[in-house]
Design an enzyme around this catalytic site. Structure first.
Site, mmCIF file in Angstrom:
data_model
loop_
_atom_site.group_PDB
_atom_site.id
_atom_site.type_symbol
_atom_site.label_atom_id
_atom_site.label_comp_id
_atom_site.label_asym_id
_atom_site.label_seq_id
_atom_site.Cartn_x
_atom_site.Cartn_y
_atom_site.Cartn_z
ATOM 1 N N ASP A 112 -19.043 38.068 6.474
ATOM 2 C CA ASP A 112 -20.122 37.456 7.434
ATOM 3 C C ASP A 112 -19.928 35.915 7.608
ATOM 4 O OD1 ASP A 112 -22.707 37.550 8.508
ATOM 5 O OD2 ASP A 112 -23.637 36.862 6.564
ATOM 6 N N ASN A 130 -26.156 46.551 13.328
ATOM 7 C CA ASN A 130 -25.627 45.607 14.249
ATOM 8 C C ASN A 130 -26.026 46.175 15.772
ATOM 9 O OD1 ASN A 130 -22.860 44.753 12.343
ATOM 10 N ND2 ASN A 130 -24.747 43.822 12.718
#
Ligand code: FPP
Length: 246
Positions: free
Chosen positions: A18, A66
């Site tokens: 991330d 996502n």
């Protein structure tokens, strides 16, 4: 400084990479530049993990959530992924790396799926290390898919509901032969699981690296392993019990 014990390298390492977007924003660059750097970090970490003796590496490359990102960003990520699968295939194959994937792969663009399937087929017999890409992946959806399959088997009479136990559920996950991760590394300063491998992480050691993913490399992986090697994995038992019967 402590040294890595080669006998205690985690066999299965899972990673939530991330922070690509923030890495770019901090430099006033478009987010795509962060993802591009993120791919380079993936490349470096795959090499380093294999050199250090990791047998299984699972990377959360694209979550089901996502898909809700801006269309251009999704498109850019798919393009990067496709290019990575095409360009890095030779190196992965030559280094004996087997490529696998988990997730609702049918949702991926046809071009990405084609490259992925080709690389999975090509590297199927490799046994140095398996890299599993979680793509269009959600831990909850994986469990939903497992439940659906189990119900189908019960309805068709091949499975007795009384025979449903943890082993049975685990055997209906996307890659049943993949053992649970020993270590989960998350970068990007967030302290959460984000719907990754919900079933498999039950007893996994967590390591939160205070670094954005594009800045994660071999040294940071070694640091994570050093921290892991200091842990005592008790799986619910006491230290005393572990000393008596490891
Ligand atoms: C998190 O950064 C990263 C992703 C959403 C995708 C991960 C993708 C890569 C590491 C590169 C492509 C992967 C492969 C396998 C080639 P973020 O955008 O959430 O960062 P932010 O939290 O700073 O916004």
């Amino acid at each position: 400084m402590s040294k890595l014990d080669p006998e205690k390298i985690p066999r299965h390492v899972a990673i939530i990479p991330d922070g690509n977007g923030r890495w770019a924003e901090l430099r006033n660059l478009p987010r795509d530049e962060g993802h591009l750097k993120g791919v380079q970090a993936v490349r470096e970490v795959v090499r380093a993990a294999s050199e250090l003796g990791v047998r299984l590496l699972t990377l959360y490359a694209f979550s089901q959530e996502n898909w809700d990102r801006p269309r251009d960003e999704v498109r850019a990520l798919m393009r990067l992924l496709k290019r990575y699968l095409r360009n890095d295939g030779d190196e992965l194959h030559e280094n004996g790396i087997r490529v696998a994937a988990i997730g609702r792969l049918e949702r991926l663009d046809a071009g990405v799926r084609r490259e992925l399937e080709r690389l999975m087929r090509r590297t199927e017999a490799n046994d140095q290390m398996q890299v599993t890409f979680a793509l269009s992946y959600s831990g909850r959806t994986e469990l939903v898919d497992a439940v659906r399959q189990i119900v189908r088997e019960v309805e068709s009479g091949c499975l007795d509901p009384e025979a449903i136990d943890e082993k049975c559920v685990a055997s209906h996950l996307y890659l049943p032969e993949l053992p649970d991760p020993d270590l989960l590394i998350r970068t990007g300063y967030e302290h959460r699981i984000s719907n990754f491998l919900l079933w498999q992480l039950a007893y996994t050691e967590l390591y939160l690296a205070d670094v954005l993913w594009p800045d994660f490399g071999k040294q940071q992986l070694v640091d994570a392993f050093l921290a892991y090697q200091q842990r005592e994995r008790r799986f619910g038992r006491t230290s005393e019990q572990l000393r008596r019967e490891p």
